[in-house]
Design an enzyme around this catalytic site. Structure first.
Site, mmCIF file in Angstrom:
data_model
loop_
_atom_site.group_PDB
_atom_site.id
_atom_site.type_symbol
_atom_site.label_atom_id
_atom_site.label_comp_id
_atom_site.label_asym_id
_atom_site.label_seq_id
_atom_site.Cartn_x
_atom_site.Cartn_y
_atom_site.Cartn_z
ATOM 1 N N ASP A 1 0.991 -1.028 0.081
ATOM 2 C CA ASP A 1 0.067 0.070 -0.011
ATOM 3 C C ASP A 1 0.833 1.234 -0.249
ATOM 4 O O ASP A 1 0.604 2.391 -0.566
ATOM 5 C CB ASP A 1 -1.056 -0.024 1.206
ATOM 6 C CG ASP A 1 -0.526 -0.230 2.502
ATOM 7 O OD1 ASP A 1 0.717 -0.545 2.515
ATOM 8 O OD2 ASP A 1 -1.145 0.190 3.489
ATOM 9 N N SER B 1 -20.830 2.382 25.776
ATOM 10 C CA SER B 1 -20.040 1.284 25.237
ATOM 11 C C SER B 1 -20.400 0.034 25.678
ATOM 12 O O SER B 1 -20.141 -0.384 26.926
ATOM 13 C CB SER B 1 -18.546 1.626 25.296
ATOM 14 O OG SER B 1 -17.881 0.108 25.342
ATOM 15 N N LEU C 1 -7.584 -7.055 12.960
ATOM 16 C CA LEU C 1 -8.699 -7.175 11.987
ATOM 17 C C LEU C 1 -9.634 -5.813 11.742
ATOM 18 O O LEU C 1 -10.444 -5.679 11.431
ATOM 19 C CB LEU C 1 -9.782 -8.268 12.411
ATOM 20 C CG LEU C 1 -9.012 -9.438 12.720
ATOM 21 C CD1 LEU C 1 -10.328 -10.601 13.168
ATOM 22 C CD2 LEU C 1 -8.329 -9.977 11.425
ATOM 23 N N SER D 1 -10.568 -3.395 13.636
ATOM 24 C CA SER D 1 -11.950 -2.804 14.882
ATOM 25 C C SER D 1 -11.975 -1.316 14.734
ATOM 26 O O SER D 1 -12.868 -0.523 14.566
ATOM 27 C CB SER D 1 -11.815 -3.400 16.096
ATOM 28 O OG SER D 1 -10.619 -2.703 16.841
ATOM 29 N N GLU E 1 -8.740 8.924 11.562
ATOM 30 C CA GLU E 1 -7.705 8.220 12.535
ATOM 31 C C GLU E 1 -6.309 8.850 12.315
ATOM 32 O O GLU E 1 -5.738 8.885 13.155
ATOM 33 C CB GLU E 1 -7.665 6.760 11.713
ATOM 34 C CG GLU E 1 -6.612 5.825 12.284
ATOM 35 C CD GLU E 1 -7.219 4.339 12.685
ATOM 36 O OE1 GLU E 1 -8.228 3.995 12.420
ATOM 37 O OE2 GLU E 1 -6.080 3.580 13.151
ATOM 38 N N ASP F 1 -8.061 -0.146 5.123
ATOM 39 C CA ASP F 1 -9.256 -0.291 6.357
ATOM 40 C C ASP F 1 -10.503 0.110 6.066
ATOM 41 O O ASP F 1 -11.568 -0.484 6.221
ATOM 42 C CB ASP F 1 -8.629 -0.281 7.594
ATOM 43 C CG ASP F 1 -7.107 -1.150 7.713
ATOM 44 O OD1 ASP F 1 -6.691 -1.848 6.892
ATOM 45 O OD2 ASP F 1 -6.546 -1.078 8.888
HETATM 46 P P1 ADP Z 1 -7.421 -2.855 15.602
HETATM 47 O O1 ADP Z 1 -7.793 -1.750 14.444
HETATM 48 O O2 ADP Z 1 -6.248 -3.607 14.823
HETATM 49 O O3 ADP Z 1 -8.383 -3.775 15.927
HETATM 50 P P2 ADP Z 1 -6.501 -0.613 17.088
HETATM 51 O O4 ADP Z 1 -5.638 -0.402 18.251
HETATM 52 O O5 ADP Z 1 -6.343 0.430 15.857
HETATM 53 O O6 ADP Z 1 -6.587 -2.210 16.650
HETATM 54 O O7 ADP Z 1 -8.016 -0.110 17.508
HETATM 55 C C1 ADP Z 1 -8.663 -0.694 18.602
HETATM 56 C C2 ADP Z 1 -9.444 0.124 19.482
HETATM 57 O O8 ADP Z 1 -10.696 0.707 18.724
HETATM 58 C C3 ADP Z 1 -9.848 -0.317 20.882
HETATM 59 O O9 ADP Z 1 -9.130 -0.226 21.879
HETATM 60 C C4 ADP Z 1 -11.031 0.580 21.050
HETATM 61 O O10 ADP Z 1 -10.802 1.496 21.714
HETATM 62 C C5 ADP Z 1 -11.755 0.940 19.717
HETATM 63 N N1 ADP Z 1 -12.803 -0.094 19.410
HETATM 64 C C6 ADP Z 1 -12.882 -1.172 18.331
HETATM 65 N N2 ADP Z 1 -14.156 -1.766 18.519
HETATM 66 C C7 ADP Z 1 -14.804 -1.167 19.488
HETATM 67 C C8 ADP Z 1 -16.058 -1.338 20.026
HETATM 68 N N3 ADP Z 1 -16.909 -2.347 19.444
HETATM 69 N N4 ADP Z 1 -16.376 -0.723 21.034
HETATM 70 C C9 ADP Z 1 -15.748 0.221 21.540
HETATM 71 N N5 ADP Z 1 -14.497 0.608 21.204
HETATM 72 C C10 ADP Z 1 -13.901 -0.151 20.174
HETATM 73 MG MG MG Z 2 -6.758 -0.051 13.888
#
Ligand code: ADP
Ligand code: MG
Length: 386
Positions: free
Chosen positions: A37, A68, A125, A127, A160, A172
């Site tokens: 990328d 949350s 993944l 999130s 981000e 992503d």
């Molecule tokens: P990745 O993107 O690889 O999963 P990151 O560190 O970039 O890891 O992002 C993870 C963060 O995103 C979590 O620590 C949280 O703050 C936020 N997050 C992701 N999904 C949720 C959710 N369903 N509810 C609340 N916070 C979330």
């Molecule tokens: Mg991430």
């Protein structure tokens, strides 16, 4: 996946009324096209059926109140206040998207919202992108406006980068916003053109294996790889003045000028140049229904990341080798930046159970660690469910 009625009940519990909308945005896995990328190259992710869900109801006072369900915490902020919350790190993704949308003049409304999800956190993944894209769609529904999906991805990427402070690429947010059920998307990270490519809708699963190895070296090694790619481009530009990035270098060009490069830089460049070719080959293979060929390309990708790009590790190699030993596995590779994180394997449905027990046992035997598996299907991108 979180049940809709559970989510509605959770909203009623938190806010004392019914939500007027529910949205979702998926996590993702990159099937092939790793470390391409930032070289203007091709990636090939699929959205997965693990997602972030937000149930919401608009408010008229410009406030956003969040609950949350995962963390059991509240957060609240006024639209238009750019302040970051130190305590509720999770809420910064929702705030950040709001700040970016406001700066672009979208007619935001406040909302009450419950945030929940099934994408494993910090496991590779994405999130965070799922949360950003789900937040964006929630703002769209609450404010009764809509953003074209590619633009939504770019705005979430900005949130981000500029607000959360992670210098991520576009993949992503792009796949979370534009994913398509039973398809992977081949994305040209230079032009942002993309092409949905069908995956079989039955018979095979995408199995993600988490090594549960913390990704320690990632940042410094990542920066070093980026610098080596840039060095390769700078040296090759003498002979190939038309190139701007490794994306522009054909395998034959690289062979011809191999002697001009430092051996380590040559291996880094070779990975990127051939990985781009493998993505294009993968598209052709899948469009022809040739899963065996696609599996071989996945295997080659891993071997190249291990030997030429040197971003694998003992845990990833052990898991990939164990996977390749299971009957019914088409291909297996590390996915993500490397040095830990996850593998992705394409597995016949009939072999998925055996895969999890055999790979789990072999991985434990070789590394002393427990693996976690996520059996996925390629899912749709962000959408409103209610
Ligand atoms: P990745 O993107 O690889 O999963 P990151 O560190 O970039 O890891 O992002 C993870 C963060 O995103 C979590 O620590 C949280 O703050 C936020 N997050 C992701 N999904 C949720 C959710 N369903 N509810 C609340 N916070 C979330
Ligand atoms: Mg991430």
């Amino acid at each position: 996946m979180t049940d809709l009625s559970d989510l509605q009940a959770s909203f009623e519990h938190a806010f004392g009324s019914r939500p007027t909308f529910v949205v979702r945005a998926p996590g993702r896995v990159n099937l092939i096209g790793e470390h391409t990328d930032y070289n203007d190259g091709f990636v090939f992710p699929a959205a997965i059926d693990y997602d972030v869900r937000i149930a919401g109801r608009p408010r008229d006072d410009g406030e956003v109140r969040l609950w949350s369900a995962l963390f059991g915490r509240r957060a609240r902020f006024m639209l238009g206040s750019g302040r970051r919350s130190r305590r509720g790190g999770w809420s910064n993704y929702v705030r950040g998207v709001g700040v970016i949308l406001a700066s672009e003049g979208y007619p935001l409304r406040g909302m009450d919202a419950v945030v929940t999800g099934t994408v494993p956190l910090s496991s590779g993944l994405s999130s965070s992108a799922a949360l950003e894209v789900a937040s964006c769609l929630a703002y769209e529904v609450a404010g009764d406006f809509s953003i074209e999906p590619k633009r939504r991805a770019l705005l979430c990427q900005r949130a981000e980068r500029e607000y959360v402070g992670v210098q991520c690429g576009i993949m992503d947010q792009f796949i979370s916003s534009l994913g398509r059920a039973d398809h992977a998307l081949m994305i040209d990270t230079r032009s942002l053109d993309y092409r949905p490519v069908p995956l079989p809708s039955s018979g095979v699963s995408i199995v993600i294996g988490n090594t549960n190895k913390p990704r320690g070296l990632v940042d410094s090694a990542y920066n070093e790889r980026r610098a080596q790619c840039e060095e390769g481009v700078a040296l090759l530009q003498d002979a190939l003045p038309g190139i701007r990035a490794l994306r522009d270098v054909a395998p034959s060009d690289l062979e011809r000028h191999a002697a001009e490069l430092d051996p380590v830089v040559l291996r880094r460049c070779r990975h990127v140049v051939l990985e781009n070719e493998r993505v294009l080959d993968s598209v052709r293979a899948l469009e022809a229904g040739d899963l065996d060929r696609f599996g071989l390309l996945m295997n080659e990708s891993h071997d190249s990341l291990r030997d030429d790009y040197e971003v694998s590790c003992a845990e990833l190699d052990a898991m990939v080798e164990a996977a390749r030993g299971v009957e019914g596995v088409y291909g297996s590779r590390m996915t993500g930046a490397g040095f830990g994180g996850c593998t992705v394997s394409l597995v016949a449905d009939s072999a998925v159970e055996e895969f999890q027990s055999a790979v789990g046992a072999e991985y434990r035997r070789r590394t002393g660690r427990e693996a976690t598996f996520y059996v996925c299907r390629a899912s749709a991108g962000a959408e409103r469910l209610l």
